[in-house]
Design an enzyme around this catalytic site. Structure first.
Site, PDB file in Angstrom:
ATOM      1  N   GLU A  35       0.836  -1.222   0.000  1.00 12.77           N
ATOM      2  CA  GLU A  35       0.000   0.000   0.000  1.00 12.77           C
ATOM      3  C   GLU A  35       0.859   1.256   0.000  1.00 12.77           C
ATOM      4  OE1 GLU A  35      -3.264  -0.023   2.782  1.00 12.77           O
ATOM      5  OE2 GLU A  35      -3.410   2.158   2.743  1.00 12.77           O
ATOM      6  N   LYS A  51      -7.552  -0.280  11.294  1.00  8.54           N
ATOM      7  CA  LYS A  51      -6.947  -0.786  10.046  1.00  8.54           C
ATOM      8  C   LYS A  51      -5.689   0.021   9.742  1.00  8.54           C
ATOM      9  CE  LYS A  51      -6.370  -1.195   5.384  1.00  8.54           C
ATOM     10  NZ  LYS A  51      -5.526  -0.382   4.509  1.00  8.54           N
ATOM     11  N   ASP A  91       3.826 -13.847  12.084  1.00  5.21           N
ATOM     12  CA  ASP A  91       2.494 -14.268  11.660  1.00  5.21           C
ATOM     13  C   ASP A  91       1.529 -13.077  11.722  1.00  5.21           C
ATOM     14  OD1 ASP A  91      -0.074 -15.332  11.505  1.00  5.21           O
ATOM     15  OD2 ASP A  91       0.412 -17.125  12.655  1.00  5.21           O
ATOM     16  N   HIS A 109      -2.206  10.392  -1.336  1.00  7.52           N
ATOM     17  CA  HIS A 109      -2.441   9.049  -1.840  1.00  7.52           C
ATOM     18  C   HIS A 109      -2.469   9.041  -3.369  1.00  7.52           C
ATOM     19  CE1 HIS A 109      -3.613   4.964  -1.088  1.00  7.52           C
ATOM     20  NE2 HIS A 109      -4.491   5.066  -2.059  1.00  7.52           N
TER      21      HIS A 109
HETATM   22  C1  MEV Z   1      -5.865   3.518   4.875  1.00  9.17           C
HETATM   23  O1  MEV Z   1      -5.225   2.315   4.533  1.00  9.17           O
HETATM   24  C2  MEV Z   1      -5.842   3.760   6.374  1.00  9.17           C
HETATM   25  C3  MEV Z   1      -6.690   4.916   6.862  1.00  9.17           C
HETATM   26  O2  MEV Z   1      -8.015   4.777   6.367  1.00  9.17           O
HETATM   27  C4  MEV Z   1      -6.686   4.866   8.360  1.00  9.17           C
HETATM   28  C5  MEV Z   1      -7.684   5.786   9.036  1.00  9.17           C
HETATM   29  O3  MEV Z   1      -8.693   6.135   8.442  1.00  9.17           O
HETATM   30  O4  MEV Z   1      -7.422   6.120  10.214  1.00  9.17           O
HETATM   31  C6  MEV Z   1      -6.182   6.254   6.367  1.00  9.17           C
END
Ligand code: MEV
Length: 426
Positions: free
Chosen positions: A86, A264, A280, A378
């Site tokens: 990513e 995430k 892992d 991004h």
């Molecule tokens: C993207 O991979 C992760 C984010 O969505 C985390 C977040 O929203 O805190 C930018």
């Protein structure tokens, strides 16, 4: 005439050589010579090693490894390898590290290196009595467990504690024994699973019940890694940015839909280091999310506060079952290199670094979300992917990406058209 559908019943597939497996898969999927060669090219993990790591192996997939700079952890400067596909993930950690570096960086600690294995006991009329009968046997249990792994004992690990819980289930009451084992620098799955399997028949015999599952718990809450860090308010762009970040945090704390995304982001950092060091990822991810829901409602793994001086203070605490020995950590040449690069001598140190990267990642995500939004940065990186997908090579990739970002349309159709124009002009 209908062509016969190829069959997936490839008897004995796992026992064949890698070359034979590639041949069979290629025939099945109609892979051409170039694609077969791609499978045979295993990059920096030799085919023989890969073939011993997993079953039915036919190839490797290379994931880029980036380096997080600017990280100061427990008073030591570290370069952190991160394996991720990513874009922006590595840059986020570098930025977060830079903004707290002069303030001392990250401080980490661990609750220990204890893993839990569970033994499920059923068909018990008097579960509360069974629970006490098991607890009475703690010395025998310790002996059975410790006998399984003399090397672990020599390294200072071994059985530490016993917990027995009675749970209600749709199949009636179950008596769940937890053996708690210090697995030191090993992640410890093999060690505790062996102990649980060895111990189960005794538990059945002592109680008159039947034992079923004997397996570690990924909710490794006896192996918590903790990190704290303070970002000076002036380093992050002032009080308004800080307050925006606090609003973003409170949103995640209050709402599971937002918490999933927030966490995430944390795992973007954590899994990348876990992966780079051959550990892992799924074990750590399962532990993290279970821990995030431990009070009955899924919430943020990090906690953020404003200090008396007005600075932004973050903490992260989560189960961190990672090791330096066993599995891919020792076998995969890139994992070994990653561990060497980190200069870690214990699993606890490694867990601390991984957790610091998680906090850094969350800081960076909150900051960008509370200010410009993620798409600006991004899209700049994403434009490179789109440029390559459109067929750009070498210097064309950067040039085309710039055109796409400037035009505000990072799309494959636009990229193809712009690439034609670039080539015509060259
Ligand atoms: C993207 O991979 C992760 C984010 O969505 C985390 C977040 O929203 O805190 C930018």
């Amino acid at each position: 005439m209908n062509q016969a559908t190829p069959s997936s019943r490839l008897t004995g597939f796992h026992k064949q050589s890698v070359a034979d497996r590639i041949g069979q898969v290629s025939d099945f999927a109609g892979l051409n010579a170039e694609e077969r060669a791609l499978l045979a090219n295993t990059g920096n993990l030799p085919q023989d090693l890969a073939n011993h790591l997993i079953d039915s192996m036919i190839g490797n997939i290379n994931i880029p490894v980036g380096v997080a700079t600017n990280m100061r952890i427990d008073g030591r400067d570290v370069l952190v390898p991160m394996a991720t596909e990513e874009s922006s993930v590595v840059a986020a950690v570098c930025n977060a590290g830079r903004q707290c570096y002069d303030n001392g960086g990250f401080i980490t600690s661990m609750s220990g290196t204890r893993m839990i294995a569970q033994i499920q006991l059923v068909d018990i009329a008097d579960p509360e009595h069974a629970r006490i009968r098991i607890l009475e046997r703690v010395d025998e249990i310790r002996a059975i467990c410790d006998e399984c792994d003399p090397i672990l004992i020599k390294l200072g690990g071994g059985f530490r504690d016993l917990e027995v819980r009675v749970i209600d289930s749709r199949s009636g009451p179950m008596v769940i024994t937890h053996i708690i084992v210090d697995t030191r620098d090993a992640m410890g799955a093999n060690a505790v699973n062996t102990m649980a399997e060895k111990l189960a028949p005794s538990i059945a015999a002592w109680t008159g019940g039947r034992t079923y599952l004997r397996i570690l718990s990924n909710l490794a809450d006896r192996r918590l890694a903790r990190v704290r860090c303070v970002w000076p308010v002036e380093a992050i762009g002032g009080a308004e940015v800080r307050d925006g970040m606090m609003l973003a945090y409170h949103f995640a704390e209050a709402d599971p839909y937002r918490a999933a995304t927030h966490n995430k982001g944390i795992m973007n950092g954590i899994s990348a280091v876990v992966m780079a060091t051959g550990n892992d990822t799924r074990a750590v991810e399962a532990g993290a999310h279970a821990y995030a829901a431990r009070n009955g409602r899924y919430t943020s793994l990090t906690k953020w506060e404003v200090t008396a001086e007005g600075h932004l203070a973050g903490v992260l605490e989560l189960p961190m079952a990672v090791g330096l020995v066993g599995g891919a950590t020792k076998v995969h040449p890139m994992a070994r290199l990653a561990l060497k690069m980190l200069g870690v001598t214990s699993a606890e140190q490694l867990a601390g670094i991984i957790t610091a990267v998680g906090l850094a990642q969350n800081f960076a995500a909150l900051r960008v979300l509370a200010t410009t939004g993620v798409q600006k940065g991004h899209m700049a990186l994403h434009a490179h992917n789109i440029a390559m997908m459109a067929g750009a090579v070498g210097g064309e990739v950067d040039a085309l990406a710039k055109v796409l970002v400037a035009g505000g349309k990072v799309r494959i159709d636009v990229a193809e058209a712009e690439l034609k124009k670039l080539r015509a002009a060259a």
